[in-house]
Design a protein around this motif. Structure first.
Motif, short mmCIF file in Angstrom:
data_model
loop_
_atom_site.label_atom_id
_atom_site.label_comp_id
_atom_site.label_asym_id
_atom_site.label_seq_id
_atom_site.Cartn_x
_atom_site.Cartn_y
_atom_site.Cartn_z
N ARG A 237 0.80 -1.08 0.02
CA ARG A 237 -0.12 0.64 -0.34
C ARG A 237 1.10 1.14 0.62
N THR A 238 2.31 0.92 0.29
CA THR A 238 2.66 2.32 1.01
C THR A 238 4.34 2.81 -0.41
N ASP A 239 4.17 1.25 -1.05
CA ASP A 239 5.78 1.51 -1.23
C ASP A 239 4.65 2.53 -3.57
N PRO A 240 5.66 3.41 -3.13
CA PRO A 240 4.96 4.52 -4.86
C PRO A 240 5.19 3.79 -5.70
N HIS A 241 5.52 2.25 -6.68
CA HIS A 241 5.43 1.92 -7.12
C HIS A 241 3.98 0.89 -7.41
N LEU A 242 4.07 0.52 -5.95
CA LEU A 242 2.97 -0.69 -5.99
C LEU A 242 1.27 0.25 -5.86
N GLY A 243 1.08 0.15 -4.57
CA GLY A 243 -0.33 0.65 -4.75
C GLY A 243 -2.01 0.34 -5.59
N LYS A 244 -1.70 1.24 -6.01
CA LYS A 244 -3.52 1.76 -6.78
C LYS A 244 -2.45 0.72 -8.33
N ASN A 245 -0.62 0.60 -8.46
CA ASN A 245 -0.47 0.77 -9.69
C ASN A 245 -0.49 -0.88 -9.95
N ILE A 246 -0.91 -1.99 -9.16
CA ILE A 246 -0.87 -3.41 -8.98
C ILE A 246 -1.64 -3.57 -9.88
N LEU A 247 -1.69 -4.77 -10.59
CA LEU A 247 -2.29 -4.74 -11.99
C LEU A 247 -2.62 -6.26 -11.37
N ILE A 248 -1.89 -7.25 -10.30
CA ILE A 248 -2.44 -8.26 -11.21
C ILE A 248 -1.71 -8.83 -9.24
N LEU A 249 -2.24 -9.39 -8.41
CA LEU A 249 -1.45 -9.90 -6.67
C LEU A 249 -1.96 -11.77 -7.07
N THR A 250 -1.54 -12.55 -7.11
CA THR A 250 -2.26 -13.81 -6.83
C THR A 250 -0.57 -14.79 -5.26
N ALA A 251 -1.30 -15.82 -5.15
CA ALA A 251 -0.36 -16.72 -4.50
C ALA A 251 0.66 -17.49 -5.75
N ALA A 252 1.18 -17.56 -4.77
CA ALA A 252 2.15 -18.17 -6.29
C ALA A 252 3.03 -19.82 -4.72
N GLY A 253 4.31 -20.28 -5.92
CA GLY A 253 4.50 -21.34 -5.02
C GLY A 253 3.54 -22.84 -4.64
N SER A 254 3.96 -22.96 -3.28
CA SER A 254 3.18 -24.26 -3.75
C SER A 254 2.24 -24.37 -2.95
N VAL A 255 1.32 -23.29 -3.00
CA VAL A 255 -0.08 -22.45 -2.57
C VAL A 255 -0.50 -22.62 -4.50
N ALA A 256 -0.13 -21.79 -5.37
CA ALA A 256 -0.61 -22.54 -6.51
C ALA A 256 -0.32 -23.37 -7.70
N TYR A 257 0.48 -23.96 -6.87
CA TYR A 257 1.21 -26.11 -7.41
C TYR A 257 0.28 -26.61 -6.98
N GLY A 258 -0.30 -26.18 -5.36
CA GLY A 258 -1.02 -27.54 -5.24
C GLY A 258 -0.07 -28.58 -4.29
#
Length: 332
Positions: free
Chosen positions: A19-40
């Motif tokens: 929320r606070t980094d100037p490059h993130l916040g409203k600029n985020i287009l996709i945020l997803t779980a990754a790693g073992s959760v994403a693979y199952g």
């Protein structure tokens, strides 16, 4: 840890940077779980991995600022700038393609522009996946196989492992350097006159008017593989054992995912059909010989998929560029 728990975690102080980094916040287009959760393949001790894509700011695109990637190692979060993300996708990089192939329920945030990226994932798929998924995974698996069997396998069989790793890199070498055929540079195993060898790798070279520097680099790449196999590996602790099995599991996952891509089935990050098998590998149900027997089968499937794939040799750069420009026009 389920998705709802992960979503709740994102609202804690540990993830304030979202929320606070100037490059993130409203600029985020996709945020997803990754790693073992994403693979199952998650277990009780699995960490939370977060991956995403963020559009560069107006200053990044038009001014002196620059943004390629944000990384927070404490939370294992990586968010790519859109331009870098697309460049990696065009090379069929597994780490970024899997962001576009996660299950919808694993998405933590997605904008209309992020959905455009996921809806057009086919634009990024090409025969480059042969190298980025298959050849990489096979080389790493053969190296792992040799390291594990260093004290048990006959010397001639170790030579086979080394040769398989080199042959796995040949398609890559042919693309990077001036073209050569298997008749011009041929590697094979034959009986050896060396005192400690029953057999060894030999090479036949029939090149004419070939750039010296290209040949030097080809030889250097092959020599590096041989040197890697010569390094002793001491892995005796239970921690190392768990790490090796997890590593083998993920490399096999790359082979399976890559084969599906080449077969025209798209990018499926979550491995529904293989989930039980992968967890059994991770938990130590299979011996290493059994694991590498599986590797042989998956590698054969991958080779068949690579040979018969209908994917283009290169992605459609023009259409990808149009997609990228369209996204930026919507955002700026």
């Amino acid at each position: 840890m389920n998705i709802q728990m992960i979503k709740e975690k994102l609202h804690t102080d540990a993830y304030d940077f979202l929320r606070t980094d100037p490059h993130l916040g409203k600029n985020i287009l996709i945020l997803t779980a990754a790693g073992s959760v994403a693979y199952g393949t998650q277990v009780e001790t699995s960490d939370i991995d977060i991956r995403g894509v963020a559009a560069e700011t107006r200053q990044d695109l038009l001014g002196l600022s620059h943004f390629e990637q944000f990384e927070d190692r404490t939370t294992d979060t990586v968010i790519y700038g859109l331009k870098k993300f697309i460049a990696l996708c065009l090379n069929c990089n597994p780490n970024v393609l899997e962001i576009l192939g996660t299950k919808p329920e694993h998405l933590l945030l997605i904008t209309a522009e992020g959905k455009l990226l996921r809806d057009h994932i086919d634009l990024f798929l090409s025969r480059k996946a042969v190298q980025s998924f298959g050849n990489y995974a096979t080389a790493q698996l053969r190296r792992l196989q040799n390291a594990l069997a260093r004290d048990n396998y006959p010397q001639a069989e170790k030579e086979e492992h080394i040769l398989n790793s080199i042959l796995g890199q040949m398609d890559h070498l042919k693309r990077v350097y001036k073209n050569f055929t298997d008749q011009e540079i041929s590697l094979y195993i034959a009986p050896s006159d060396k005192e400690d060898f029953t057999a060894e790798i030999f090479i036949d070279i029939h090149l004419q008017h070939y750039p010296l520097r290209d040949f030097k680099n080809i030889y250097g790449d092959m020599n590096n593989i041989v040197k890697d196999y010569a390094k002793l590996n001491h892995r005796n602790s239970k921690k190392d054992e768990l790490h090796l099995r997890k590593h083998a599991m993920h490399l096999i996952r790359l082979l399976v995912t890559g084969a599906e891509i080449l077969e025209g089935k798209g990018v499926n990050t979550y491995r529904e059909n293989e989930r039980g098998l992968f967890l059994d590998i991770r938990k130590g149900k299979y011996s290493y010989p059994e694991i590498f027997a599986m590797v042989d089968e998956y590698e054969q499937r991958f080779k068949i998929a690579a040979k018969h794939t209908a994917l283009p040799g290169e992605p459609d750069y023009r259409r990808v560029e149009e997609l990228m420009i369209g996204i930026y026009e919507r955002l700026i």
